[in-house]
Design a protein around this motif. Structure first.
Motif, mmCIF file in Angstrom:
data_model
loop_
_atom_site.group_PDB
_atom_site.id
_atom_site.type_symbol
_atom_site.label_atom_id
_atom_site.label_comp_id
_atom_site.label_asym_id
_atom_site.label_seq_id
_atom_site.Cartn_x
_atom_site.Cartn_y
_atom_site.Cartn_z
ATOM 1 N N ALA A 133 16.326 -1.640 64.318
ATOM 2 C CA ALA A 133 15.901 -0.628 65.516
ATOM 3 C C ALA A 133 14.199 -1.024 65.655
ATOM 4 N N VAL A 134 13.993 -1.727 66.601
ATOM 5 C CA VAL A 134 12.510 -1.853 66.924
ATOM 6 C C VAL A 134 12.182 -0.635 67.941
ATOM 7 N N ASP A 135 12.912 -0.498 68.767
ATOM 8 C CA ASP A 135 12.753 0.991 69.261
ATOM 9 C C ASP A 135 14.055 1.674 68.897
ATOM 10 N N ALA A 136 13.820 3.184 68.937
ATOM 11 C CA ALA A 136 14.950 3.977 68.906
ATOM 12 C C ALA A 136 16.125 3.545 69.222
ATOM 13 N N PHE A 137 17.185 3.905 68.503
ATOM 14 C CA PHE A 137 18.575 3.575 69.202
ATOM 15 C C PHE A 137 18.945 4.752 69.939
ATOM 16 N N THR A 138 19.488 5.133 71.154
ATOM 17 C CA THR A 138 20.071 6.398 71.339
ATOM 18 C C THR A 138 21.358 6.142 72.112
ATOM 19 N N LEU A 139 21.876 7.068 72.538
ATOM 20 C CA LEU A 139 23.310 7.253 73.080
ATOM 21 C C LEU A 139 23.070 6.375 74.429
ATOM 22 N N GLU A 140 21.940 6.455 74.901
ATOM 23 C CA GLU A 140 21.759 5.999 76.559
ATOM 24 C C GLU A 140 21.482 4.448 76.493
ATOM 25 N N ASN A 141 20.527 4.080 75.409
ATOM 26 C CA ASN A 141 19.933 2.733 75.747
ATOM 27 C C ASN A 141 20.482 1.467 74.805
ATOM 28 N N GLY A 142 21.957 1.690 74.426
ATOM 29 C CA GLY A 142 22.770 0.642 74.082
ATOM 30 C C GLY A 142 22.533 0.270 72.565
ATOM 31 N N GLY A 143 22.362 1.415 71.889
ATOM 32 C CA GLY A 143 22.286 1.550 70.321
ATOM 33 C C GLY A 143 23.695 0.578 69.930
ATOM 34 N N THR A 144 23.750 0.104 68.717
ATOM 35 C CA THR A 144 24.894 -0.598 68.112
ATOM 36 C C THR A 144 25.956 0.250 68.072
ATOM 37 N N VAL A 182 31.679 4.567 65.949
ATOM 38 C CA VAL A 182 30.443 5.474 66.114
ATOM 39 C C VAL A 182 29.211 4.655 66.882
ATOM 40 N N ALA A 183 28.645 5.525 67.754
ATOM 41 C CA ALA A 183 27.293 4.826 68.238
ATOM 42 C C ALA A 183 26.350 5.151 67.390
ATOM 43 N N LEU A 184 25.539 4.252 66.891
ATOM 44 C CA LEU A 184 24.387 4.529 65.884
ATOM 45 C C LEU A 184 22.978 5.052 66.464
ATOM 46 N N GLU A 185 22.867 6.185 66.545
ATOM 47 C CA GLU A 185 21.509 6.995 67.012
ATOM 48 C C GLU A 185 20.656 6.860 65.713
ATOM 49 N N MET A 186 19.598 5.816 65.835
ATOM 50 C CA MET A 186 18.588 5.576 64.944
ATOM 51 C C MET A 186 17.329 5.751 65.251
ATOM 52 N N PRO A 187 16.313 6.116 64.525
ATOM 53 C CA PRO A 187 15.008 6.348 64.792
ATOM 54 C C PRO A 187 14.349 5.013 64.829
ATOM 55 N N ALA A 188 13.353 4.550 65.519
ATOM 56 C CA ALA A 188 12.810 3.260 65.652
ATOM 57 C C ALA A 188 12.309 3.125 64.114
ATOM 58 N N GLY A 189 12.463 1.598 63.603
ATOM 59 C CA GLY A 189 12.169 1.418 62.444
ATOM 60 C C GLY A 189 13.325 1.433 61.323
ATOM 61 N N SER A 207 19.680 3.573 80.080
ATOM 62 C CA SER A 207 18.338 4.163 80.133
ATOM 63 C C SER A 207 17.307 3.584 81.054
ATOM 64 N N ASN A 208 16.187 3.991 81.124
ATOM 65 C CA ASN A 208 15.411 3.213 82.116
ATOM 66 C C ASN A 208 14.463 2.134 81.475
ATOM 67 N N GLY A 209 14.643 2.117 80.054
ATOM 68 C CA GLY A 209 13.872 1.275 79.317
ATOM 69 C C GLY A 209 14.661 0.392 78.425
ATOM 70 N N PRO A 210 13.951 -0.701 77.907
ATOM 71 C CA PRO A 210 14.633 -1.844 77.039
ATOM 72 C C PRO A 210 15.061 -1.273 75.544
ATOM 73 N N ARG A 211 15.862 -1.671 75.166
ATOM 74 C CA ARG A 211 16.131 -1.594 73.762
ATOM 75 C C ARG A 211 15.854 -2.812 72.839
ATOM 76 N N GLN A 212 14.839 -2.650 72.272
ATOM 77 C CA GLN A 212 14.370 -3.937 71.525
ATOM 78 C C GLN A 212 14.897 -3.688 69.908
ATOM 79 N N ALA A 213 15.513 -4.759 69.386
ATOM 80 C CA ALA A 213 15.972 -4.956 67.943
ATOM 81 C C ALA A 213 15.611 -6.143 67.495
#
Ligand SMILES: O=C(O)CCC(=O)C(=O)O
Length: 285
Positions: A133-144, A182-189, A207-213
């Motif tokens: 997760a380069v950006d944090a993974f959340t329930l909104e932004n498309g985490g794995t 399970v949707a992985l909510e992970m902190p950036a890094g 979400s309104n922003g990209p999810r970089q990984a």
């Protein structure tokens, strides 16, 4: 070996039992910053060309060729220790890519990363994948999203060809997977490491922003790699890399000689004056 608060044995046990493990503070902050700068600096629109790659998802393949910071992550000691456990000696890097899921992207089809190898399931993993997760993974932004325990499922338990489609059976499959995932909510890094036969997908980005990984994936030394690094990573770059990276890129053999080059070890082909024997014909060499 210590992996954050857990030891290596715990991480290995989690992969064996649930198909994945998470390392929360995988990247150092400076590494994460360098990756962000690097990804912004790579020109070009690399939008996906199909539903699997994602119409609103950008992928940069052969990512390790762009910068040392990615190379260090590819050969991260914790990841290598886990690969050592599950893969045979001289395992390979099969892909190294960034995955930026933009707002509005729909969920990826459920899949296993080693689906390409047509060996009936249940079977051991042919590969091992990481998603960082380069950006944090959340329930909104498309985490794995990942289906715990699915690495142990047979083809019958999965229910046939599950790659994609809008048929009733495919939709029923997708619904069943969603309910068991399970949707992985992970902190950036953070980094998730999973068996190549574990079902998962990139989530939808509401979400309104990209999810970089970024995702480095590894495979058995006898399996064909997803990316052809011999053609995508210039040899002058490979020459500067560590012996481990050279081996991961295929400048290694599966004992005794799978991967040889005209009867020689492939490392010999990295010599600046290397010419394949066939090219020496008629040149008096
Ligand atoms: O982006 C993700 O979270 C997962 C992507 C993935 O599974 C893939 O592209 O194979």
């Amino acid at each position: 070996m210590k992996i954050n608060n857990n030891d290596l044995a715990t991480a290995i046990e989690e992969i064996k039992t649930q198909g994945y493990t998470v390392i929360p503070d995988f990247l150092q902050p400076a590494q994460r910053q360098s990756i962000k700068v690097l990804l912004l600096s790579i020109d070009g629109q690399f939008l996906g060309r199909n539903n699997f790659e994602g119409d609103k998802t950008e992928r940069i393949y052969s990512l390790l060729a762009y910068d040392k910071v990615i190379q260090d992550i590819v050969e991260d000691k914790r990841v290598m220790a886990i690969c050592d456990e599950f893969l045979e000696a001289n395992y390979l890097l099969t892909t190294s890519q960034s995955i930026c899921i933009h707002p509005g992207e729909t969920p990826q089809p459920w899949h296993a990363d080693d689906i390409f190898y047509s060996i009936p399931r249940p079977r051991p993993m042919v590969g091992l994948s990481t998603v960082v997760a380069v950006d944090a993974f959340t329930l909104e932004n498309g985490g794995t999203e990942i289906v715990p325990g699915s690495h142990l499922w047979s083809d019958d338990e999965i229910g046939g060809d599950y790659r994609e489609g809008g048929s009733e059976r495919d939709l029923a499959f997708a619904k069943r997977m969603k309910s068991q995932s399970v949707a992985l909510e992970m902190p950036a890094g953070a980094c998730v490491i999973f068996a190549g036969n574990t079902l998962h997908r990139g989530g939808e980005n509401n979400s309104n922003g990209p999810r970089q990984a970024l995702s480095n994936q590894y495979c058995q030394p006898w399996a064909r790699t997803i990316e052809n690094f011999f053609l995508s990573v210039p040899r002058e770059l490979v020459r500067e890399m560590s012996p481990k990276l050279q081996s991961l890129l295929g400048y290694s053999v599966l004992s005794p000689f799978m991967g040889q080059v005209s009867g020689s070890h492939p490392l010999k082909a990295l010599a600046p004056d290397y010419l394949p024997p066939v090219s020496r014909l008629g040149q008096g060499l």
